[in-house]
Design an enzyme around this catalytic site. Sequence first.
Site, PDB file in Angstrom:
ATOM      1  CE1 TYR A  50      -4.310   0.796  -0.300  1.00 38.55           C
ATOM      2  CE2 TYR A  50      -4.390  -1.397   0.642  1.00 38.55           C
ATOM      3  CZ  TYR A  50      -5.001  -0.363  -0.040  1.00 38.55           C
ATOM      4  OH  TYR A  50      -6.283  -0.493  -0.474  1.00 38.55           O
ATOM      5  CD  GLU A  52      -4.873   5.109   0.282  1.00 40.03           C
ATOM      6  OE1 GLU A  52      -4.989   6.008   1.128  1.00 40.03           O
ATOM      7  OE2 GLU A  52      -5.745   4.232   0.100  1.00 40.03           O
ATOM      8  CG  ASP A 195      -8.022   9.725 -24.567  1.00 42.63           C
ATOM      9  OD1 ASP A 195      -6.999   9.020 -24.608  1.00 42.63           O
ATOM     10  OD2 ASP A 195      -9.133   9.309 -24.162  1.00 42.63           O
ATOM     11  CB  THR A 221      -4.297   3.239 -22.491  1.00 40.95           C
ATOM     12  OG1 THR A 221      -4.018   3.284 -23.891  1.00 40.95           O
ATOM     13  CG2 THR A 221      -5.772   3.520 -22.264  1.00 40.95           C
ATOM     14  CE  LYS A 224      -6.772   1.406 -25.479  1.00 41.79           C
ATOM     15  NZ  LYS A 224      -7.834   2.419 -25.538  1.00 41.79           N
ATOM     16  NE  ARG A 230      -6.006  -4.934 -19.959  1.00 46.21           N
ATOM     17  CZ  ARG A 230      -6.466  -4.560 -21.159  1.00 46.21           C
ATOM     18  NH1 ARG A 230      -7.246  -3.499 -21.281  1.00 46.21           N
ATOM     19  NH2 ARG A 230      -6.163  -5.240 -22.233  1.00 46.21           N
TER      20      ARG A 230
HETATM   21  C1  LIG Z   1      -8.840   2.735 -24.721  1.00 43.87           C
HETATM   22  C2  LIG Z   1      -9.230   4.141 -24.560  1.00 43.87           C
HETATM   23  C3  LIG Z   1      -9.658   4.643 -23.324  1.00 43.87           C
HETATM   24  C4  LIG Z   1      -9.952   3.775 -22.116  1.00 43.87           C
HETATM   25  O1  LIG Z   1      -8.987   2.924 -21.675  1.00 43.87           O
HETATM   26  P1  LIG Z   1      -9.345   1.701 -20.701  1.00 43.87           P
HETATM   27  O2  LIG Z   1      -7.996   1.265 -20.238  1.00 43.87           O
HETATM   28  O3  LIG Z   1     -10.075   0.709 -21.514  1.00 43.87           O
HETATM   29  O4  LIG Z   1     -10.176   2.231 -19.573  1.00 43.87           O
HETATM   30  C5  LIG Z   1      -9.913   6.005 -23.235  1.00 43.87           C
HETATM   31  N1  LIG Z   1      -9.786   6.814 -24.302  1.00 43.87           N
HETATM   32  C6  LIG Z   1      -9.404   6.360 -25.504  1.00 43.87           C
HETATM   33  C7  LIG Z   1      -9.280   7.307 -26.649  1.00 43.87           C
HETATM   34  C8  LIG Z   1      -9.133   5.005 -25.676  1.00 43.87           C
HETATM   35  O5  LIG Z   1      -8.767   4.574 -26.885  1.00 43.87           O
END
Ligand SMILES: *Cc1c(COP(=O)(O)O)cnc(C)c1O
Length: 429
Positions: A50, A52, A195, A221, A224, A230
């Site tokens: 932990y 935080e 994003d 993220t 990807k 993840r």
């Molecule tokens: C994949 C994605 C997310 C969310 O990611 P998670 O890990 O699935 O919660 C948010 N915004 C965009 C543009 C994404 O491609």
Amino acid sequence: MHLSKNDPEVASALNHELARQQDGLEMIPSENYVSEAVLEALGSIGTNKYSEGYPGVRYYGGCEWVDVIENLARDRAKALFGVTHANVQPASGCAANIATLFALLNPGDTLMGMNLFYGGHMTHGLPVNFSGRYYKSVQYTSTPDGYMDFDQMMALAREHKPKLIIVGATAYPRIIDWKKARVVADEVGAFLMADISHIAGLIVSGDHPSPVGIADVITTTTHKTLRGPRGAMILCNGNPSTPLKKVEVARENIPTLIDRAIIPGIQGGPHNHQTAAIAVALKEAAMPSFKEYGHQIVKNAKALSSRLVDRGFDLVTGGTDNHLMVVNLTNKGISGKQAEAALGRAGITVNKNTVPFEPRSPFDPSGIRLGTPALTSRGMKETEMEIVGELIARAITSWNDDAKLDEVESEVREMTEKFPIYKDINYEN
Ligand SMILES: *Cc1c(COP(=O)(O)O)cnc(C)c1O
């Protein structure tokens, strides 16, 4: 090993999943294969702790080594993207976006994002998502040929005066022009959030322009194209106050606002095993070989898209600049759902997807979305992409002929055998 002895059911399911990842063509553009080093860090004892708070300012004792880990992740993220502040604690992309909205908006404030059905993400203001429910959501769409529509964005911004504009996508095959989005945000004094979840790896390799220096805050993220575990990160410029104190919502306070939004705002203990794996992935992404990887993802996507166009497929915007493409199947007389099922039977994993101005429904849309990051991680190049394009074309033409789909499946198997993954992993040992 311990898992197979203590829990043969989970071990067996994991082994089946491993075989599925090995035997098929993984073409969901948001998926990838992480390195063994990333897997090792992710499966580590970091999960036991932990912590935080943030490095140096924790609510728990015994954090000296997790501080080292989190500082490595933060410093590598800052260096890789060229920002002065990185928060590496969001558990996932949605959490990063929730935190950013929580940091910059009050309930009832107006935000503007791209409509999910035109390529946006549900956290960008979809009515059934928290982002569409707790804020007033204005949604922009695209031009008739599928490009991000900055004229419409400007008109909507002038009309609705959003406090935050979100630019980023899950199913957009072209380069995003961050500067045009900045012009819109400045016109109405809005914060601009980029994003980059899908394209973070391509930004690192220089295959997509970076929003750093243009957007006020960047979420991404890590699992990807960036090819980490993840997880997610929030990047910005400036420095948080120490200690983190309550500050007014203003551009210069964004680092403080973000760190406070993650904790105590929306999360508790950081996932230290995940942070360790993010640190490892960021080190990998800083290597010259990662630049090659990013270039190859795009070359592969272009090779695949031109083969599909040759075979009479109708691609949204006619092609791709990045790692993915959206195929409108209307002219093939098959729905996205049927195509997803047929390709799945043939060992090719894709997902059904809406197309701009979707005439069908989100549950049974007109298109599919295809991407090359995972296949590129296995070492596949343009030659393989041409074969993949043929296999996809054959599976879709014979979508209701199981014998033909089985034939395609055995060719898929032949090809994937030449590109093995995780040779040393066996969960039932
Ligand atoms: C994949 C994605 C997310 C969310 O990611 P998670 O890990 O699935 O919660 C948010 N915004 C965009 C543009 C994404 O491609």
